[in-house]
Design an enzyme around this catalytic site. Structure first.
Site, PDB file in Angstrom:
ATOM      1  N   GLY A  73       0.837  -1.193   0.000  1.00  0.00           N
ATOM      2  CA  GLY A  73       0.000   0.000   0.000  1.00  0.00           C
ATOM      3  C   GLY A  73       0.873   1.245   0.000  1.00  0.00           C
ATOM      4  O   GLY A  73       2.083   1.172   0.256  1.00  0.00           O
ATOM      5  N   GLN A  75       1.069   3.516   2.072  1.00  0.00           N
ATOM      6  CA  GLN A  75       1.644   3.734   3.409  1.00  0.00           C
ATOM      7  C   GLN A  75       2.273   2.445   3.963  1.00  0.00           C
ATOM      8  O   GLN A  75       2.331   2.249   5.181  1.00  0.00           O
ATOM      9  CB  GLN A  75       0.580   4.257   4.364  1.00  0.00           C
ATOM     10  CG  GLN A  75       0.251   5.733   4.161  1.00  0.00           C
ATOM     11  CD  GLN A  75       1.453   6.627   4.394  1.00  0.00           C
ATOM     12  OE1 GLN A  75       2.361   6.307   5.161  1.00  0.00           O
ATOM     13  NE2 GLN A  75       1.480   7.763   3.721  1.00  0.00           N
ATOM     14  N   SER A  76       2.771   1.604   3.092  1.00  0.00           N
ATOM     15  CA  SER A  76       3.351   0.334   3.518  1.00  0.00           C
ATOM     16  C   SER A  76       4.593   0.521   4.395  1.00  0.00           C
ATOM     17  O   SER A  76       5.557   1.189   4.000  1.00  0.00           O
ATOM     18  CB  SER A  76       3.733  -0.477   2.270  1.00  0.00           C
ATOM     19  OG  SER A  76       4.594  -1.535   2.615  1.00  0.00           O
ATOM     20  N   ASN A  77       4.561  -0.082   5.577  1.00  0.00           N
ATOM     21  CA  ASN A  77       5.747  -0.086   6.444  1.00  0.00           C
ATOM     22  C   ASN A  77       6.854  -0.938   5.837  1.00  0.00           C
ATOM     23  O   ASN A  77       8.038  -0.635   5.958  1.00  0.00           O
ATOM     24  CB  ASN A  77       5.395  -0.658   7.819  1.00  0.00           C
ATOM     25  CG  ASN A  77       4.383   0.199   8.554  1.00  0.00           C
ATOM     26  OD1 ASN A  77       4.631   1.367   8.797  1.00  0.00           O
ATOM     27  ND2 ASN A  77       3.239  -0.394   8.887  1.00  0.00           N
ATOM     28  N   CYS A  79       7.425  -1.452   2.615  1.00  0.00           N
ATOM     29  CA  CYS A  79       8.092  -0.755   1.506  1.00  0.00           C
ATOM     30  C   CYS A  79       9.042   0.314   2.039  1.00  0.00           C
ATOM     31  O   CYS A  79      10.150   0.484   1.526  1.00  0.00           O
ATOM     32  CB  CYS A  79       7.055  -0.153   0.558  1.00  0.00           C
ATOM     33  SG  CYS A  79       6.187  -1.411  -0.399  1.00  0.00           S
TER      34      CYS A  79
END
Ligand SMILES: *Cc1c(COP(=O)(O)O)cnc(C)c1O
Length: 331
Positions: A73, A75-77, A79
């Site tokens: 997403g 807001q992926s942690n 990534c």
């Protein structure tokens, strides 16, 4: 079975503390609640993903790769952690992100941008229907430049990533000895399943005596039973083909997903604010706040009656809080 760990980089600040949540436990009057502070695995590389990435990056470097492609997403942690660790190791990082109603340069996305990663944002529909092709297209692009690409699945959840929380269970074994506790349950938020898979395997392997409950933040109970099995099968295919997976049992609670992935009801924000004020610990609205709220509700319902100690894994995620700041009421 004795385990021999595969290639691993030292990236996470571990061991993390196991913290007793005194005020919350006493207010509830049920089991004692303990928090495994995996939000402290680093400042920027914080959270659960960096434990998995230690092994994933170990494999990528062993294969001689110089470019990482992963997805998540906006807001992926995962990534964000991959982008920053890539910068730290001098690797090119390409992120395939799923567009969100709020994709301002904030929270995790801001940090990923600062890391210098190549960022591509797709509509939810294209992300869902063309994800495999998107990986291939970007891989072809980097390979045409003479680069060697390593693809990391969502959340670094696969047989390699399983090692992260399998190894963390060795840490938990010591924590339980130090505090003289024998917790009945270990709980975590579950999103791509790899943390739950690693904990489930590790609790079995290190004889922790605790069952592992994944509190789902998306999808369904069946989805996570299958995903845990799939990740563990991938792990045994790669590293331990004689391992008997039928001995491993997964537990999932999918009653606290609320409106959907990354969407939380007002009560979640209230729980986050209450725990912050009582314990000085910050949960996020996407994963840990939802799952911890679920734990508190289940304690109130009596699900854990008779248990003495419960451990909740704080898997991090603080940067995901900022893009949702408008949900906190001013008082
Ligand atoms: C990714 C993530 C999880 C879920 O872990 P999975 O291994 O993907 O199931 C939980 N909490 C936070 C903060 C995360 O970033």
């Amino acid at each position: 079975m004795s385990l021999s760990y595969p290639a691993r980089l030292s990236l996470a600040q571990i061991p993390t503390p196991l913290q007793y949540l005194k005020i919350t436990s006493e207010q509830l009057g049920g089991p004692r609640l303990w928090l495994k502070r995996d939000d402290l695995t680093g400042s920027l590389l914080s959270g659960n993903k960096i434990r998995k990435l230690e092994f994933v990056l170990g494999e990528a470097l062993a294969q001689g790769c110089d470019t990482l492609i992963t997805c998540g997403g906006v807001q992926s942690n995962h990534c964000r952690a991959t982008a920053l660790v890539g910068a730290q190791l001098g690797l090119k990082v390409c992120l395939i992100l799923r567009e969100d109603s709020n994709d301002a340069a904030d929270g995790n996305l801001l940090l990923s941008q600062l890391s210098g990663a190549d960022i591509h944002i797709y509509s939810p529909r294209e992300y869902r229907t063309r994800q495999a092709q998107l990986f291939v297209e970007h891989q072809n692009h980097y390979e045409s430049q003479g680069r060697k690409v390593f693809c990391i699945p969502t959340g670094a959840s696969d047989g390699i990533g399983v090692w992260g929380y399998l190894a963390a269970c060795e840490e938990l074994q010591k924590d339980f000895q130090t505090h003289s506790i024998e917790p009945e349950w270990i709980l975590c938020a579950t999103g791509s399943g790899g943390t739950q898979a690693g904990l489930t395997l590790g609790a079995h392997h290190f004889n922790l005596g605790a069952k592992v409950l994944g509190v789902a933040v998306c999808d369904s109970e069946d989805y996570f039973h299958n995903k845990v099995r799939q990740d563990l099968r991938d792990w045994s295919d790669r590293y331990a083909s004689d391992f008997d997976l039928t001995k491993i049992k997964s537990y999932v609670n999918a009653n606290y997903i609320g409106p959907g992935y990354a969407k939380a009801d007002a009560e979640i924000f209230k729980t986050i604010a209450t725990v912050a004020a009582n314990e000085g610990v910050i949960f996020d609205p996407v994963y840990t706040g939802k799952a911890f709220h679920g734990l508190l509700e289940e304690i109130k319902k009596g699900t854990f009656n008779g248990c003495k100690d419960l451990v909740f894994i704080h898997t991090g995620g603080v940067f995901g809080l900022f893009p949702q700041r408008h949900h906190f009421q001013q008082s």
